[in-house]
Write an enzyme that holds these catalytic residues in place. Structure first.
Site, short mmCIF file in Angstrom:
data_model
loop_
_atom_site.label_atom_id
_atom_site.label_comp_id
_atom_site.label_asym_id
_atom_site.label_seq_id
_atom_site.Cartn_x
_atom_site.Cartn_y
_atom_site.Cartn_z
N ASP A 1 0.86 -1.17 0.00
CA ASP A 1 0.00 0.00 0.00
C ASP A 1 0.91 1.24 0.00
OD1 ASP A 1 -2.32 1.67 0.47
OD2 ASP A 1 -1.62 1.81 2.55
N ASP B 1 -0.15 5.12 0.78
CA ASP B 1 -0.40 6.13 1.84
C ASP B 1 -0.56 5.46 3.20
OD1 ASP B 1 -0.49 8.21 -0.12
OD2 ASP B 1 -2.53 7.63 -0.61
#
Ligand SMILES: [Mg+2]
Ligand SMILES: [Zn+2]
Length: 187
Positions: free
Chosen positions: A8, A10
Site C-alpha cells: 500500500d 499512503d
C-alpha cells in the site's frame, strides 16, 4: 515465478495526509526507503498497489498522481531504493470497478505482468481493505501500525469475536519491521 511484496502507498510508505494532492507534501515514513532497499537487495519485487479515488472524486488528476509517483521514485532513489511497479485505482467507489481494494484486480494484473506467484507473495497495508485484497488471492497479509494501522488493528481485534473475519498473518510497527519479518519467512 518471482517473489513479491505488494505495498500500500499512503500510511505504509509515505505519511497519510488524506488525499495527497501535491508532490511537495510527500513525506516518506522513517525507515520505509531502507525497507524497500532490503527487498531490492533480496531480489523480491516491491510493487505499490494504491487506491486513488481522489481522481474519481474530482479532487485531483491522474497527472498529479503520476507526479507524486515520480517524486516518490526520486526520494526512494536518494536512499538507494526502487519500486518495481506502481499500480493505482483511479475510480470512484460507486463505479464498482474490479481494481479498488478490497478487490484484488491490481494484484491480479501485477502478478500477470511481473510473473509473480501470489501464493508466495505478501501484501502490506494500514487498512483492512489492503489485507483483504491480498487474502482473496492467497497472499500472506501484514498490517503496519503507521497511518491508519492502529485503528485497523482495533477493528481486527473486535472481529476476532466473530469467526467470519480473517486475521493478519503478522502485525509490525512499520514497514521496516514488516520487511525484516518477510525476509525471515523467505529464508
Ligand atoms: Mg493506506
Ligand atoms: Zn478501480
Amino acid at each position: 515465478m518471482r517473489r513479491a511484496v505488494f505495498l500500500d502507498r499512503d500510511g505504509t510508505i509515505n505519511e497519510e495526509v488524506d488525499y495527497l494532492d501535491d508532490p511537495d507534501r510527500l513525506r516518506l515514513i522513517p525507515g520505509a526507503a531502507e525497507a524497500i532497499r532490503l527487498l531490492n537487495e533480496a531480489g523480491i519485487l516491491a510493487i505499490v498497489v494504491s487506491n486513488q479515488a481522489g481522481i474519481g472524486r474530482g479532487y485531483f488528476s491522474a497527472a498529479t498522481v503520476e507526479a507524486i509517483h515520480g517524486r516518490l521514485a526520486e526520494q526512494l532513489a536518494a536512499q538507494g531504493a526502487r519500486l518495481d511497479g506502481v499500480y493505482y485505482c483511479p475510480h470512484h467507489p460507486s463505479e464498482g470497478c474490479d481494481c479498488r481494494k478490497p478487490k484484488a484486480g491490481m494484484l491480479v494484473r501485477a502478478a500477470r505482468e511481473h510473473g509473480i506467484d501470489v501464493r508466495r507473495a505478501f501484501v502490506v497495508g494500514d487498512k483492512a481493505s489492503d489485507l483483504e485484497a491480498g487474502q482473496r488471492v492467497g497472499c500472506r497479509t501484514v498490517l503496519v501500525l503507521t497511518g491508519y494501522g492502529e485503528q485497523a488493528r482495533e477493528s481486527f481485534n473486535k472481529a476476532t469475536l466473530d469467526m467470519t473475519s480473517f486475521q493478519p498473518d503478522h502485525v509490525s510497527k512499520d514497514l521496516r519491521g514488516v520487511v525484516e519479518w518477510v525476509l525471515e519467512q523467505s529464508g
